[in-house]
Design a protein around this motif. Structure first.
Motif, PDB file in Angstrom:
ATOM      1  N   GLY A  47      45.781  12.202 -19.918  1.00 17.75           N
ATOM      2  CA  GLY A  47      45.658  10.514 -19.909  1.00 17.75           C
ATOM      3  C   GLY A  47      44.600  10.012 -18.747  1.00 17.75           C
ATOM      4  N   ASN A  48      44.065  10.728 -18.403  1.00 22.39           N
ATOM      5  CA  ASN A  48      43.112  10.271 -16.849  1.00 22.39           C
ATOM      6  C   ASN A  48      42.048  10.009 -17.212  1.00 22.39           C
ATOM      7  N   ASN A  49      41.530   9.955 -18.310  1.00 27.82           N
ATOM      8  CA  ASN A  49      39.972   9.609 -18.506  1.00 27.82           C
ATOM      9  C   ASN A  49      39.166  10.761 -17.816  1.00 27.82           C
ATOM     10  N   THR A  50      39.236  12.205 -18.331  1.00 25.67           N
ATOM     11  CA  THR A  50      38.599  13.499 -17.332  1.00 25.67           C
ATOM     12  C   THR A  50      37.682  13.508 -18.673  1.00 25.67           C
ATOM     13  N   ILE A  51      36.856  13.776 -18.533  1.00 21.06           N
ATOM     14  CA  ILE A  51      35.330  13.806 -19.635  1.00 21.06           C
ATOM     15  C   ILE A  51      35.285  15.386 -19.653  1.00 21.06           C
ATOM     16  N   SER A  52      35.235  16.001 -20.281  1.00 18.42           N
ATOM     17  CA  SER A  52      34.817  17.804 -21.188  1.00 18.42           C
ATOM     18  C   SER A  52      33.291  17.597 -21.337  1.00 18.42           C
ATOM     19  N   VAL A  53      32.904  17.593 -20.804  1.00 17.45           N
ATOM     20  CA  VAL A  53      30.998  18.068 -21.259  1.00 17.45           C
ATOM     21  C   VAL A  53      30.680  18.962 -22.058  1.00 17.45           C
ATOM     22  N   GLY A  54      29.888  18.382 -23.563  1.00 16.25           N
ATOM     23  CA  GLY A  54      29.641  19.659 -23.971  1.00 16.25           C
ATOM     24  C   GLY A  54      30.432  19.689 -24.857  1.00 16.25           C
ATOM     25  N   LYS A  55      31.773  19.455 -24.582  1.00 22.70           N
ATOM     26  CA  LYS A  55      33.193  19.604 -25.782  1.00 22.70           C
ATOM     27  C   LYS A  55      32.830  20.352 -27.559  1.00 22.70           C
ATOM     28  N   ASP A  56      31.638  19.350 -28.006  1.00 22.07           N
ATOM     29  CA  ASP A  56      32.162  19.801 -29.003  1.00 22.07           C
ATOM     30  C   ASP A  56      30.966  20.386 -29.304  1.00 22.07           C
ATOM     31  N   LEU A  57      29.513  20.929 -28.646  1.00 19.65           N
ATOM     32  CA  LEU A  57      28.753  22.316 -28.730  1.00 19.65           C
ATOM     33  C   LEU A  57      29.240  23.005 -28.185  1.00 19.65           C
ATOM     34  N   ARG A  58      28.325  23.997 -28.402  1.00 22.20           N
ATOM     35  CA  ARG A  58      27.964  25.528 -28.734  1.00 22.20           C
ATOM     36  C   ARG A  58      27.824  25.386 -27.289  1.00 22.20           C
ATOM     37  N   ARG A  59      28.742  26.361 -26.721  1.00 22.92           N
ATOM     38  CA  ARG A  59      29.257  26.710 -24.828  1.00 22.92           C
ATOM     39  C   ARG A  59      29.314  28.295 -25.001  1.00 22.92           C
ATOM     40  N   LEU A  60      28.971  28.806 -23.713  1.00 15.92           N
ATOM     41  CA  LEU A  60      29.287  29.880 -23.051  1.00 15.92           C
ATOM     42  C   LEU A  60      30.804  30.236 -23.429  1.00 15.92           C
ATOM     43  N   PRO A  61      31.141  30.709 -23.818  1.00 15.51           N
ATOM     44  CA  PRO A  61      32.806  31.023 -24.005  1.00 15.51           C
ATOM     45  C   PRO A  61      33.634  30.663 -22.895  1.00 15.51           C
ATOM     46  N   ASN A  62      32.988  30.753 -21.147  1.00 20.36           N
ATOM     47  CA  ASN A  62      33.876  30.671 -20.178  1.00 20.36           C
ATOM     48  C   ASN A  62      33.839  29.852 -19.609  1.00 20.36           C
TER      49      ASN A  62
ATOM     50  N   GLY B 231      22.839  21.505   0.689  1.00 17.52           N
ATOM     51  CA  GLY B 231      23.708  21.373   1.511  1.00 17.52           C
ATOM     52  C   GLY B 231      23.639  20.052   1.774  1.00 17.52           C
ATOM     53  N   LYS B 232      22.743  19.197   0.599  1.00 20.77           N
ATOM     54  CA  LYS B 232      22.964  18.036  -0.032  1.00 20.77           C
ATOM     55  C   LYS B 232      23.625  17.608  -1.112  1.00 20.77           C
ATOM     56  N   VAL B 233      23.763  16.918  -1.166  1.00 24.34           N
ATOM     57  CA  VAL B 233      24.525  16.114  -2.557  1.00 24.34           C
ATOM     58  C   VAL B 233      23.407  14.972  -3.782  1.00 24.34           C
ATOM     59  N   LYS B 234      23.761  16.120  -4.849  1.00 19.16           N
ATOM     60  CA  LYS B 234      22.883  14.842  -5.316  1.00 19.16           C
ATOM     61  C   LYS B 234      23.029  14.648  -7.002  1.00 19.16           C
ATOM     62  N   ALA B 235      22.593  13.469  -7.773  1.00 18.22           N
ATOM     63  CA  ALA B 235      23.455  13.787  -9.059  1.00 18.22           C
ATOM     64  C   ALA B 235      22.219  14.638 -10.012  1.00 18.22           C
ATOM     65  N   SER B 236      23.505  15.812 -10.974  1.00 15.37           N
ATOM     66  CA  SER B 236      22.901  16.500 -11.457  1.00 15.37           C
ATOM     67  C   SER B 236      21.493  16.133 -12.900  1.00 15.37           C
ATOM     68  N   ARG B 237      20.868  16.120 -12.603  1.00  9.60           N
ATOM     69  CA  ARG B 237      19.562  16.377 -14.009  1.00  9.60           C
ATOM     70  C   ARG B 237      20.091  16.458 -14.710  1.00  9.60           C
ATOM     71  N   VAL B 238      20.790  17.842 -14.523  1.00  7.92           N
ATOM     72  CA  VAL B 238      21.334  18.232 -15.781  1.00  7.92           C
ATOM     73  C   VAL B 238      22.181  16.956 -17.016  1.00  7.92           C
ATOM     74  N   LEU B 239      23.360  16.430 -16.439  1.00 11.85           N
ATOM     75  CA  LEU B 239      24.196  15.254 -16.923  1.00 11.85           C
ATOM     76  C   LEU B 239      23.044  14.375 -16.579  1.00 11.85           C
ATOM     77  N   LEU B 240      22.837  13.851 -15.919  1.00 10.22           N
ATOM     78  CA  LEU B 240      21.940  12.868 -16.257  1.00 10.22           C
ATOM     79  C   LEU B 240      21.089  12.696 -17.627  1.00 10.22           C
ATOM     80  N   ALA B 241      20.666  13.267 -17.889  1.00 13.02           N
ATOM     81  CA  ALA B 241      19.538  13.919 -18.842  1.00 13.02           C
ATOM     82  C   ALA B 241      20.698  14.143 -20.667  1.00 13.02           C
ATOM     83  N   MET B 242      21.649  14.515 -20.169  1.00 10.63           N
ATOM     84  CA  MET B 242      23.092  13.983 -21.620  1.00 10.63           C
ATOM     85  C   MET B 242      23.511  12.618 -21.561  1.00 10.63           C
TER      86      MET B 242
END
Length: 343
Positions: free
Chosen positions: A240-255, A289-300
Motif C-alpha cells: 500500500g505504499n505505491n511501490t512499483i515492481s519493474v517488469g513484473k508482468d514480463l519474463r525475467r531472470l528468476p532472481n 560514484g556519481k548518481v544519474k538516472a538509469s538509462r534502462v528505466l528511462l527507456a522503459m
C-alpha cells in the motif's frame, strides 16, 4: 548480531567452492599452455578441460569458446564498443554500431539477452541479412536455460564472476565459421583469436564454476530462487505504499527484483539496508560514484525521478526464506520512516 545477507548477485556472485578448488590446483601447474613439453601439455589440458565445461554450460562447441579477461574485453575483441553499451535501448535491447578496422566498415547488432537491472529477458529480433548478431548473455548463463547453438547469434559474451567463477576472466563465443579480425595479436593463442598467455588459474575456476552452475540449473535450484523472489516481490509491492515492481508482468531472470519506491532515493535505500546488514544496489548508481538516472528505466518509460528511486535486489542459491522475509520487514519499516520524514 545476525550475519550479513548478500542480495547483489547480479553485480557478482560469491565464488563457488568448486571454482576455488580448481584454481588452487591450477596454481601448481607450472607449464605454459603453448609449450609442447609435458609441463606445457599439462597446462594445456587445464585450459581445454575448462573450455569444454564452459561450452557445455553455454550450449556451444568447445572450439567456439575464446577465453578473455572478461565480458568487456570479449565484446571489444572485435573492435566494437564495451559490452555495457550493448543495452543502449533496454526496451528493444539492441543497438547498431559501426566497426572500422583496417579500413573496413562493418555493422553489427548487439543484443542484451537478460537485463542486469530489471532482469527482463528479451529474445533476439529478426535481423538484416549479413549483419552479425552479438548476444550479451552475462546474466543468463547458469540462471536460465540457454543454448548458443539454437540462439541464431554469431557471437556471445560471458563473464565468469556472474555465475560463481573468479573475477577477471570471461569468454567470447564465436560461431564456427564466423570470420573475425582479432584486436590482440602476437603469440597466436586461443586459435589465433586472442593473443596472450592464457590465465590458466582464472580459466580453471571459470570452467569449474560453469559446470557447477549448469548442474544447479538442471537441479532446479533457480526455480527455488524464483519462488523467494516472488515472495519478496509480492510482499514489498503490495504494502500500500505505491511501490512499483519493474517488469513484473514480463519474463525475467528468476532472481532479480527491481523496485521503484516513490519518495525514497535509491542510494539512500542502499545505505539504509547496508547498515541493517543487507547488500543491494541502486539502479541509478554508476561506477564513477556519481548518481544519474538509469538509462534502462528511462527507456522503459519511467521518468528521471522514478529512476532515481530504484533499487535492485538480486538473489542466489543459499539465500533463505527467513532472510528474504527479514529483508522485507526491515525495508518496509525503513520506507515508512522515510515517508514520514518527508511528510
Amino acid at each position: 548480531m545476525k550475519a550479513r545477507v548478500y542480495l547483489d548477485w547480479n553485480a557478482t556472485a560469491p565464488l563457488r567452492d568448486e571454482a576455488r578448488a580448481a584454481m588452487v590446483a591450477a596454481m601448481d601447474v607450472v607449464g605454459n599452455p603453448s609449450s609442447v613439453h609435458a609441463e606445457g601439455r599439462a597446462a594445456r589440458a587445464v585450459v581445454e578441460k575448462a573450455r569444454a565445461q564452459v561450452a557445455a554450460a553455454v550450449g556451444c562447441k568447445p572450439a567456439e569458446v575464446v577465453f578473455t579477461s572478461g565480458a568487456t574485453e570479449a565484446a571489444a575483441v572485435l573492435g566494437r564498443l564495451p559490452v555495457g553499451a550493448v543495452e543502449v535501448d533496454p526496451t528493444a535491447h539492441d543497438c547498431l554500431w559501426a566497426q572500422r578496422r583496417e579500413g573496413a566498415g562493418r555493422r553489427a547488432m548487439g543484443w542484451g539477452y537478460a537485463n542486469n537491472e530489471t532482469g527482463v529477458i528479451a529474445e533476439p529480433p529478426s535481423r538484416e541479412a549479413g549483419v552479425p548478431l552479438m548476444l550479451d548473455i552475462v546474466q543468463a548463463v547458469g540462471k536460465v536455460p540457454f543454448s548458443f547453438a539454437w540462439s541464431g547469434a554469431d557471437l556471445a559474451v560471458v563473464s565468469a564472476h556472474k555465475f560463481g567463477g573468479p573475477k577477471g576472466v570471461g569468454a567470447l563465443i564465436i560461431r564456427d565459421g564466423f570470420e573475425m579480425v582479432p584486436v590482440l595479436t602476437g603469440g597466436g593463442q586461443e586459435m589465433g583469436r586472442r593473443a596472450g598467455t592464457e590465465n590458466i588459474i582464472g580459466i580453471a575456476g571459470m570452467g569449474a564454476a560453469a559446470e557447477a552452475a549448469q548442474r544447479d540449473l538442471e537441479a532446479g535450484l533457480w526455480e527455488e530462487v524464483a519462488e523467494l523472489r516472488n515472495i519478496l516481490d509480492s510482499t514489498l509491492s503490495s504494502a500500500g505504499n505505491n511501490t512499483i515492481s519493474v517488469g513484473k508482468d514480463l519474463r525475467r531472470l528468476p532472481n532479480t527484483l527491481c523496485l521503484i519506491a516513490p519518495g525514497w532515493k535509491g542510494e539512500t535505500q542502499v545505505m539504509a539496508m547496508d547498515l541493517a546488514g543487507f547488500a543491494i544496489s541502486a539502479g541509478s548508481a554508476c561506477s564513477s560514484g556519481k548518481v544519474k538516472a538509469s538509462r534502462v528505466l528511462l527507456a522503459m518509460g519511467f521518468d528521471e525521478g522514478q529512476a532515481a528511486q530504484a533499487i535492485r535486489v538480486s538473489l542466489g542459491p543459499g539465500v533463505t526464506k527467513d532472510e528474504v522475509l527479514r529483508f522485507a520487514d526491515l525495508w518496509l519499516a525503513q520506507y515508512a520512516k522515510a515517508l514520514s520524514r518527508a511528510a
